[in-house]
Design a protein around this motif. Structure first.
Motif, PDB file in Angstrom:
ATOM      1  N   GLU A 306       0.828  -1.209   0.000  1.00  0.00           N
ATOM      2  CA  GLU A 306       0.000   0.000   0.000  1.00  0.00           C
ATOM      3  C   GLU A 306       0.863   1.261   0.000  1.00  0.00           C
ATOM      4  O   GLU A 306       0.630   2.188  -0.781  1.00  0.00           O
ATOM      5  CB  GLU A 306      -0.915  -0.011   1.222  1.00  0.00           C
ATOM      6  CG  GLU A 306      -1.888   1.163   1.246  1.00  0.00           C
ATOM      7  CD  GLU A 306      -2.882   1.056   2.396  1.00  0.00           C
ATOM      8  OE1 GLU A 306      -3.597   2.052   2.634  1.00  0.00           O
ATOM      9  OE2 GLU A 306      -2.933  -0.004   3.058  1.00  0.00           O
ATOM     10  N   ARG A 307       1.873   1.283   0.863  1.00  0.00           N
ATOM     11  CA  ARG A 307       2.755   2.447   0.904  1.00  0.00           C
ATOM     12  C   ARG A 307       3.528   2.607  -0.402  1.00  0.00           C
ATOM     13  O   ARG A 307       3.660   3.711  -0.937  1.00  0.00           O
ATOM     14  CB  ARG A 307       3.721   2.291   2.090  1.00  0.00           C
ATOM     15  CG  ARG A 307       4.618   3.504   2.332  1.00  0.00           C
ATOM     16  CD  ARG A 307       5.993   3.368   1.734  1.00  0.00           C
ATOM     17  NE  ARG A 307       6.783   2.370   2.410  1.00  0.00           N
ATOM     18  CZ  ARG A 307       7.975   1.970   1.969  1.00  0.00           C
ATOM     19  NH1 ARG A 307       8.486   2.460   0.863  1.00  0.00           N
ATOM     20  NH2 ARG A 307       8.650   1.033   2.610  1.00  0.00           N
ATOM     21  N   TYR A 308       4.003   1.488  -0.954  1.00  0.00           N
ATOM     22  CA  TYR A 308       4.770   1.524  -2.198  1.00  0.00           C
ATOM     23  C   TYR A 308       3.918   2.051  -3.351  1.00  0.00           C
ATOM     24  O   TYR A 308       4.363   2.900  -4.141  1.00  0.00           O
ATOM     25  CB  TYR A 308       5.292   0.126  -2.518  1.00  0.00           C
ATOM     26  CG  TYR A 308       6.024   0.014  -3.828  1.00  0.00           C
ATOM     27  CD1 TYR A 308       7.329   0.478  -3.960  1.00  0.00           C
ATOM     28  CD2 TYR A 308       5.418  -0.571  -4.939  1.00  0.00           C
ATOM     29  CE1 TYR A 308       8.020   0.368  -5.149  1.00  0.00           C
ATOM     30  CE2 TYR A 308       6.093  -0.688  -6.136  1.00  0.00           C
ATOM     31  CZ  TYR A 308       7.396  -0.215  -6.243  1.00  0.00           C
ATOM     32  OH  TYR A 308       8.064  -0.317  -7.431  1.00  0.00           O
ATOM     33  N   MET A 309       2.666   1.566  -3.458  1.00  0.00           N
ATOM     34  CA  MET A 309       1.790   2.012  -4.541  1.00  0.00           C
ATOM     35  C   MET A 309       1.477   3.497  -4.411  1.00  0.00           C
ATOM     36  O   MET A 309       1.400   4.220  -5.409  1.00  0.00           O
ATOM     37  CB  MET A 309       0.501   1.194  -4.541  1.00  0.00           C
ATOM     38  CG  MET A 309       0.710  -0.290  -4.831  1.00  0.00           C
ATOM     39  SD  MET A 309       1.495  -0.589  -6.452  1.00  0.00           S
ATOM     40  CE  MET A 309       0.176  -0.060  -7.542  1.00  0.00           C
ATOM     41  N   MET A 310       1.284   3.972  -3.178  1.00  0.00           N
ATOM     42  CA  MET A 310       1.012   5.395  -2.968  1.00  0.00           C
ATOM     43  C   MET A 310       2.218   6.237  -3.352  1.00  0.00           C
ATOM     44  O   MET A 310       2.087   7.291  -3.995  1.00  0.00           O
ATOM     45  CB  MET A 310       0.609   5.642  -1.518  1.00  0.00           C
ATOM     46  CG  MET A 310       0.127   7.063  -1.249  1.00  0.00           C
ATOM     47  SD  MET A 310      -0.487   7.300   0.439  1.00  0.00           S
ATOM     48  CE  MET A 310      -1.920   6.227   0.417  1.00  0.00           C
ATOM     49  N   GLU A 311       3.409   5.764  -2.987  1.00  0.00           N
ATOM     50  CA  GLU A 311       4.625   6.482  -3.358  1.00  0.00           C
ATOM     51  C   GLU A 311       4.763   6.545  -4.878  1.00  0.00           C
ATOM     52  O   GLU A 311       5.092   7.598  -5.443  1.00  0.00           O
ATOM     53  CB  GLU A 311       5.855   5.801  -2.763  1.00  0.00           C
ATOM     54  CG  GLU A 311       6.037   6.033  -1.282  1.00  0.00           C
ATOM     55  CD  GLU A 311       7.296   5.357  -0.765  1.00  0.00           C
ATOM     56  OE1 GLU A 311       7.982   4.690  -1.571  1.00  0.00           O
ATOM     57  OE2 GLU A 311       7.582   5.485   0.438  1.00  0.00           O
ATOM     58  N   GLN A 312       4.522   5.407  -5.554  1.00  0.00           N
ATOM     59  CA  GLN A 312       4.641   5.384  -7.007  1.00  0.00           C
ATOM     60  C   GLN A 312       3.627   6.318  -7.641  1.00  0.00           C
ATOM     61  O   GLN A 312       3.923   7.020  -8.615  1.00  0.00           O
ATOM     62  CB  GLN A 312       4.446   3.949  -7.526  1.00  0.00           C
ATOM     63  CG  GLN A 312       5.527   2.970  -7.081  1.00  0.00           C
ATOM     64  CD  GLN A 312       6.898   3.409  -7.555  1.00  0.00           C
ATOM     65  OE1 GLN A 312       7.697   3.901  -6.777  1.00  0.00           O
ATOM     66  NE2 GLN A 312       7.178   3.238  -8.822  1.00  0.00           N
ATOM     67  N   SER A 313       2.392   6.301  -7.092  1.00  0.00           N
ATOM     68  CA  SER A 313       1.354   7.188  -7.625  1.00  0.00           C
ATOM     69  C   SER A 313       1.737   8.649  -7.453  1.00  0.00           C
ATOM     70  O   SER A 313       1.554   9.470  -8.361  1.00  0.00           O
ATOM     71  CB  SER A 313       0.022   6.902  -6.925  1.00  0.00           C
ATOM     72  OG  SER A 313      -0.983   7.805  -7.357  1.00  0.00           O
ATOM     73  N   LEU A 314       2.284   8.984  -6.288  1.00  0.00           N
ATOM     74  CA  LEU A 314       2.703  10.362  -6.043  1.00  0.00           C
ATOM     75  C   LEU A 314       3.866  10.747  -6.942  1.00  0.00           C
ATOM     76  O   LEU A 314       3.940  11.884  -7.425  1.00  0.00           O
ATOM     77  CB  LEU A 314       3.075  10.534  -4.570  1.00  0.00           C
ATOM     78  CG  LEU A 314       1.905  10.534  -3.585  1.00  0.00           C
ATOM     79  CD1 LEU A 314       2.411  10.471  -2.154  1.00  0.00           C
ATOM     80  CD2 LEU A 314       1.040  11.775  -3.786  1.00  0.00           C
TER      81      LEU A 314
END
Length: 493
Positions: A306-314
Motif C-alpha cells: 500500500e505504501r509503495y503504490m502510494m509512493e509510485q502514484s505520487l
C-alpha cells in the motif's frame, strides 16, 4: 541544552508520551524516511524538505533533503507552529509575517522566505487517539504559494510518514518480543498474543533459516503474507519460488552475502503470493552466531504494498501535467538529460521537437478556459499517437509542448513524421463550444556531439521554432535547415 517553552499540560504530556513511544529521536538515517522527504520536495517543488520531531524543548530532524539534518530550539522552529495548529500551515512570505521573525534564523540571514508544514501523528497504542509528534515540511528561499492539490498531497505524504513510523514501531516491538520469546511459559503466552497482534497490525512476519540443516521456520505472519495455511510444507527452495526471477536473485545474493560476511540486509523487492497476487515486500535479516560461527539467519518480511503504490502514484503525479496528462516541465528536463546522456554514448539517437500552439490565447479569450483546456487535452492525445513511437511528450507551460524522440527510424529521417504531426495539429478539436480550429508551429533539432548542454540543445530547436513562426505559422522548421545559425538574439531556451 534547550529550555522547554510549552507548559506541561495534559495534552502536551500525552503528545510527548506518543513521541517517546516511537523511539525515533536521535536515531540514524533510514532509507524509507529519506525517500519520503525526497518525494515531498519533488511534489512541492521546493529545494528543502524535512521530517521533524518536536521534542519538549527542541525540534530534531529525522530525515531531510537539500539541507543537513538539524536540531533547533523549539522556540525558534516554525514546525512548532504546525504542531500547535494541528493542520497544514503555509506561510507564503515570512518577511511579511513579523510574528515569525524569530523563527529558524530569519532575522539573522533572511534565507528562508517560504514554509509549509503538515502534522505527522502517532499513538502509544491502537486504543489511544494519535497525537501530533512532528511535521513533514517544505522550505524555499523565495516567497511563493502552493496549489490546493500540492497541499493535499503534502497531507497524504504526512499520513504515509505516520504509517511508516507506526510500522517501524510495530516492527521493533515485534522483534523485541521475538527475542524474548524464551521467557517463562505464562509470559510467553502473553507475549505471543501481543506478537501475533503486532504482526497483523504491521503486516509483518518473522523467519529463521538454519544454515546447519538448510531448513526454514516461519511465523504466522509470514504464512499470512504468502497467503498459505500455517504449517504448509516448506523448504528454502520453495520459499524463493514466491519471488519473481529478478527479485529471487536479490534475495539469494543477500542471504549468501550475510552468511559470508556477517553483514545484515534490508531491501525491498517484488513478490507474488500463492494466490498469484503481486505484492511489494521489505526483507530484513541478520546472521545468528554461535561461538563466532554463523548458524542461522533471522529476519522479518513486511508487506509494504500500500505504501509503495502510494509512493509510485505520487511520483507519477509529480511528473505529469494535470490538464494534458503528459509529462510536465520537470519531467521533461530529467528525460532530456537522460536521453542526451544515452545519445552521447551512442546508445540511442535523439531528436528534440518544440511546438507552440497558434492563437491559443484567442481561443481562451473567445471560448473560455474550459474550452482551452479541451484543446490542450486534445494536443496531449495527439502527441501520444502510435506513429510517434513512444516519444516522450511534455507540456512545458501555457501553449508550449515538446517531444523527445529516440526511435531510430524517426530520427534517421524526421521530416515525414514532423509533417504528419503538423497536419494532425491542424485538425479541429470538438468541444462543448463546437469544433475549434487550431494549428501548431514546430521547430526541431537533431542531436549532435557539438551540443554541450541541454540549454544549447533547447536553444537550437527553439531557434528553428522561432524561424518557422516568423515565416509562416502552422509549419515546421529544422535547425539543420536554417540558412544561418541564430545567436543569442533568438528566444531564450
Amino acid at each position: 541544552m534547550f529550555e522547554p517553552i510549552v507548559p506541561p499540560t495534559p495534552e502536551e504530556e500525552g503528545r510527548q508520551r506518543a513521541l517517546d513511544a516511537q523511539a525515533l529521536l536521535d536515531t540514524p538515517r533510514e532509507a524509507a524516511f529519506d525517500a519520503l522527504v525526497r518525494i515531498a520536495a519533488e511534489v512541492l517543488d521546493v529545494p528543502v524538505a524535512m521530517l521533524t520531531l518536536v521534542d519538549r524543548a527542541r525540534v530534531w530532524t529525522k530525515a531531510s533533503t537539500g539541507v543537513d539534518r538539524i536540531e533547533l530550539p523549539r522556540a525558534n522552529a516554525l514546525c512548532d507552529v504546525t504542531v500547535a495548529n494541528g493542520d497544514v500551515v503555509e506561510i507564503s512570505d515570512l518577511l511579511s509575517e513579523p510574528q515569525f521573525a524569530d523563527r529558524m534564523g530569519l532575522t539573522e540571514h533572511h534565507q528562508i522566505r517560504f514554509y509549509i508544514g503538515a502534522p505527522v501523528t502517532a499513538a502509544i497504542d491502537h486504543d489511544v487517539e494519535p497525537r501530533v509528534i512532528g511535521t513533514l515540511c517544505g522550505i524555499d528561499h523565495q516567497p511563493r504559494t502552493l496549489t490546493a492539490r500540492q497541499q493535499e498531497q503534502l497531507r497524504e505524504l504526512a499520513v504515509i510518514a505516520g504509517t511508516l513510523i507506526a510500522a517501524r514501531t510495530s516492527a521493533h516491538q515485534a522483534m523485541t518480543l521475538a527475542e524474548s520469546a524464551s521467557a517463562g511459559a505464562q509470559a510467553l503466552r502473553r507475549q505471543e498474543r501481543t506478537f501475533h497482534q503486532a504482526e497483523r497490525l504491521a503486516m509483518i512476519g518473522s523467519w529463521r533459516y538454519s544454515i546447519v540443516d538448510n531448513t526454514v521456520v516461519w511465523s504466522e505472519g509470514v504464512y499470512r503474507i504468502h497467503e498459505l495455511d500455517p504449517g504448509s510444507p516448506l523448504t528454502v527452495e520453495t520459499a524463493l519460488d514466491y519471488y519473481p526471477p529478478h527479485a529471487r536473485a536479490v534475495v539469494s545474493d543477500a542471504l549468501a552475502r550475510t552468511i559470508e560476511t556477517g553483514e545484515s540486509f534490508n531491501f525491498e523487492v517484488d513478490f507474488v503470493t500463492a494466490r498469484q497476487r503481486p505484492l511489494r515486500v521489505r526483507c530484513i535479516g541478520e546472521v545468528e552466531l554461535e561461538k563466532g560461527r554463523p548458524v542461522a539467519v533471522t529476519g522479518l518480511i513486511q508487506d509494504i504494498t500500500e505504501r509503495y503504490m502510494m509512493e509510485q502514484s505520487l511520483r507519477r503525479s509529480a511528473a505529469v501535467d494535470e490538464v494534458t496528462r503528459i509529462g510536465n516541465r520537470a519531467a521533461f528536463n530529467r528525460e532530456l538529460e537522460n536521453a542526451m546522456a544515452r545519445a552521447r554514448l551512442g546508445e540511442a539517437p535523439l531528436t528534440l521537437v518544440l511546438i507552440d500552439l497558434d492563437g491559443f490565447k484567442a481561443i481562451n479569450d473567445t471560448h473560455g478556459h474550459l474550452t482551452g483546456d479541451d484543446v490542450l487535452r486534445a494536443v496531449g492525445r495527439r502527441l501520444r499517437a502510435p506513429y510517434l513511437a513512444d516519444s516522450f511528450a511534455a507540456r512545458l507551460g501555457g501553449d508550449e509542448f515538446a517531444l523527445i524522440v529516440t526511435d531510430p527510424a524517426i530520427c534517421a529521417d524526421p521530416a515525414p513524421t514532423i509533417e504528419r504531426l503538423t497536419g494532425d495539429l491542424k485538425l479541429p478539436v470538438h468541444t462543448g463550444q463546437g469544433a475549434i480550429g487550431m494549428s501548431g508551429t514546430i521547430g526541431y533539432s537533431e542531436f549532435s556531439p557539438l551540443v554541450t548542454s541541454t540549454r544549447e540543445f533547447i536553444r537550437r530547436a527553439d531557434a528553428a521554432l522561432y524561424e518557422a513562426k516568423r515565416l509562416e505559422r502552422g509549419t515546421a522548421r529544422s535547425y539543420s535547415g536554417l540558412r544561418f545559425r541564430p545567436g543569442v538574439t533568438t528566444r531564450a531556451a
